[in-house]
Design an enzyme around this catalytic site. Structure first.
Site, short mmCIF file in Angstrom:
data_model
loop_
_atom_site.label_atom_id
_atom_site.label_comp_id
_atom_site.label_asym_id
_atom_site.label_seq_id
_atom_site.Cartn_x
_atom_site.Cartn_y
_atom_site.Cartn_z
N CYS A 1 0.95 -1.28 0.03
CA CYS A 1 -0.12 0.02 -0.15
C CYS A 1 1.03 1.33 0.09
CB CYS A 1 -0.90 -0.02 1.27
SG CYS A 1 -2.13 -1.39 1.00
N HIS B 1 -3.38 7.27 1.70
CA HIS B 1 -3.65 6.32 1.31
C HIS B 1 -5.06 5.95 1.89
CE1 HIS B 1 -3.99 1.95 0.56
NE2 HIS B 1 -3.60 1.38 1.90
N ASN C 1 -9.97 0.00 -0.36
CA ASN C 1 -8.68 0.06 -0.39
C ASN C 1 -8.20 -0.57 -1.74
OD1 ASN C 1 -5.81 -0.35 0.16
ND2 ASN C 1 -6.20 -1.27 2.17
N1 COA Z 1 -18.91 -8.51 8.44
C1 COA Z 1 -19.42 -8.40 9.72
N2 COA Z 1 -18.73 -8.69 10.69
C2 COA Z 1 -17.41 -8.81 10.59
C3 COA Z 1 -16.65 -8.44 9.64
C4 COA Z 1 -17.68 -8.38 8.26
N3 COA Z 1 -17.09 -8.19 7.07
N4 COA Z 1 -15.33 -8.72 9.54
C5 COA Z 1 -15.04 -8.90 10.71
N5 COA Z 1 -16.50 -9.22 11.42
C6 COA Z 1 -16.66 -9.39 12.78
C7 COA Z 1 -15.47 -10.03 13.69
O1 COA Z 1 -15.59 -11.66 13.34
C8 COA Z 1 -15.68 -9.76 14.93
O2 COA Z 1 -16.54 -10.53 15.66
P1 COA Z 1 -16.55 -11.37 17.04
O3 COA Z 1 -16.54 -10.01 17.85
O4 COA Z 1 -17.95 -11.75 17.08
O5 COA Z 1 -15.48 -12.04 17.17
C9 COA Z 1 -16.18 -8.26 14.85
O6 COA Z 1 -16.53 -7.92 13.44
C10 COA Z 1 -15.12 -7.46 15.31
O7 COA Z 1 -13.82 -7.64 14.62
P2 COA Z 1 -12.41 -6.88 14.58
O8 COA Z 1 -11.52 -7.46 13.55
O9 COA Z 1 -12.29 -6.56 15.98
O10 COA Z 1 -13.02 -5.37 14.15
P3 COA Z 1 -12.41 -4.03 13.86
O11 COA Z 1 -13.54 -3.06 14.79
O12 COA Z 1 -11.12 -4.00 14.36
O13 COA Z 1 -12.85 -3.81 12.40
C11 COA Z 1 -11.35 -3.75 10.55
C12 COA Z 1 -11.90 -4.51 11.59
C13 COA Z 1 -10.40 -4.66 9.74
C14 COA Z 1 -12.17 -2.88 9.67
C15 COA Z 1 -10.21 -2.81 11.34
O14 COA Z 1 -9.50 -3.51 12.20
C16 COA Z 1 -9.49 -2.11 10.42
O15 COA Z 1 -9.73 -1.18 9.42
N6 COA Z 1 -7.99 -2.24 10.24
C17 COA Z 1 -7.02 -1.78 9.69
C18 COA Z 1 -7.06 -2.25 8.22
C19 COA Z 1 -6.53 -1.93 7.12
O16 COA Z 1 -6.62 -0.77 6.63
N7 COA Z 1 -5.58 -2.42 6.61
C20 COA Z 1 -4.84 -2.25 5.55
C21 COA Z 1 -3.75 -1.11 5.80
S1 COA Z 1 -2.68 -0.92 4.39
#
Ligand code: COA
Length: 322
Positions: A113, A249, A279
């Site tokens: 990225c 980004h 993304n």
């Molecule tokens: N739809 C519904 N539920 C989902 C899901 C989806 N697409 N993806 C994950 N979940 C669920 C998980 O299973 C979890 O359930 P649980 O609590 O029953 O275990 C719950 O949502 C929370 O998951 P979590 O991963 O802790 O959520 P979060 O608040 O951290 O959000 C992201 C997840 C990925 C959106 C967030 O962590 C994020 O944006 N991180 C940065 C990622 C990124 O941008 N990466 C690229 C950088 S280059």
């Protein structure tokens, strides 16, 4: 002094738009969850006849036209991608040939990225040392090809696309004037297992799929981005209040928001396209820039901060007077 100045930009998106609601028909997710956690409402996904090279070529053509130049004026192509058409040759060489160019250097850089920042930094160095005069700097990806469509935590986050800059050498006054004013790039391989692909030519002999520990990536992203933005501003002798536009980004609206808040920047100064494009990895910064350049938000003379963070980890920022 010779500086690398911005001459034009272009971008390209696949034909097919996929909304969150459409995705929720095949993946256990919902429009609400994706919007609330990421700000994404839709993404563009490549068809079989759309590849990283075809999208990159389309974006490069648009950038050349925007710059008022042709491929005959170009003597360098640096293309950032983590999803090349083939393991080799470099996708940049395919783009060079498709545009009707030959002879001059064309190569890919892999920094996921952050790839566009790495590519721009490389082109800037080559231009300022006299190795190139006008360069096409491209970020292009088809991440849809390396997503695990059964992993809802990752597959909802990404889209496909390409963006390109034409940059070139210009003799400008030391203080003031256009061009890339400062760049800083970083990498830290210690965190490779937080965001990676579980395959590769030299290990599994497969392409692999994206794996991510989203929460931890989020935390590192905000800290690293806020720091590199401060460092680049200090290097160029500017303060956050001097910035006209931040082009980050486009990973997640909450990361953009948290980073802006850490620097005391209003979201009015942040270009946001993650809602439309999701993304797009290395494509996201030039795609977002091109969107704001073409709709007139970014104008000649503006001070623009480009920044990104990605797998590796890699991260970086570049301050540009347009
Ligand atoms: N739809 C519904 N539920 C989902 C899901 C989806 N697409 N993806 C994950 N979940 C669920 C998980 O299973 C979890 O359930 P649980 O609590 O029953 O275990 C719950 O949502 C929370 O998951 P979590 O991963 O802790 O959520 P979060 O608040 O951290 O959000 C992201 C997840 C990925 C959106 C967030 O962590 C994020 O944006 N991180 C940065 C990622 C990124 O941008 N990466 C690229 C950088 S280059």
């Amino acid at each position: 002094m010779i500086r690398t100045v911005f001459k034009g930009s272009g971008s390209a998106l696949p034909r097919r738009v996929v909304t969150n609601a459409e995705l929720a028909k095949t993946v256990d997710t919902s429009d609400d969850w994706i919007r609330e956690r990421t700000g994404i409402t839709q993404r563009y996904l490549a068809a079989d006849d759309e590849t990283t090279a075809t999208l990159a070529t389309q974006a490069a053509r648009a950038a050349l036209e925007n710059a008022g130049l042709t491929i005959a004026d170009i003597d360098l192509i640096v293309l950032a991608t983590a999803t090349p058409d083939s393991t080799f040759p470099a996708t940049a060489t395919k783009v060079q040939h498709a545009l009707g160019g030959s002879g001059f250097p064309a190569f890919d850089v892999a920094a996921v990225c952050s790839g566009f920042l790495y590519a721009l930094g490389t082109a800037d160095s080559m231009i300022r040392t006299g190795m190139a005069t006008n360069a096409l700097v491209i970020g292009a990806e088809t991440f849809s090809r390396i997503l695990d469509w059964e992993d809802r935590a990752t597959c909802v986050l990404f889209g496909d696309g390409a963006g390109a800059f034409v940059v070139g050498a210009q003799d400008v006054a030391e203080d003031g004037g256009p061009g890339i004013l400062a760049t800083q790039l970083h990498a830290d391989g210690e965190f490779a297992d937080l965001l990676y692909v579980d395959g590769g030519p030299s290990t599994t002999g497969t392409v692999g799929h994206v794996r991510m520990k989203g929460r931890e990536v989020f935390r590192h992203a905000v800290t690293n981005l806020a720091q590199v933005l401060r460092d680049v501003l200090a290097k160029a002798g500017y303060a956050p209040g001097d910035i006209d536009w931040v082009v980050p980004h486009q990973a997640n609206l909450r990361i953009l928001d948290a980073t802006a808040r850490k620097l005391g920047l209003s979201m009015d100064k942040v270009v946001v396209t993650v809602d439309q494009h999701a993304n797009t990895s290395a494509a996201s910064v030039p795609l977002a820039f091109d969107t704001a350049w073409r709709d007139g938000r970014i104008a000649k003379g503006d001070l623009v901060m480009l920044e990104a963070m990605g797998g590796g980890f890699t991260w970086g920022a570049s301050l540009l007077r347009v």
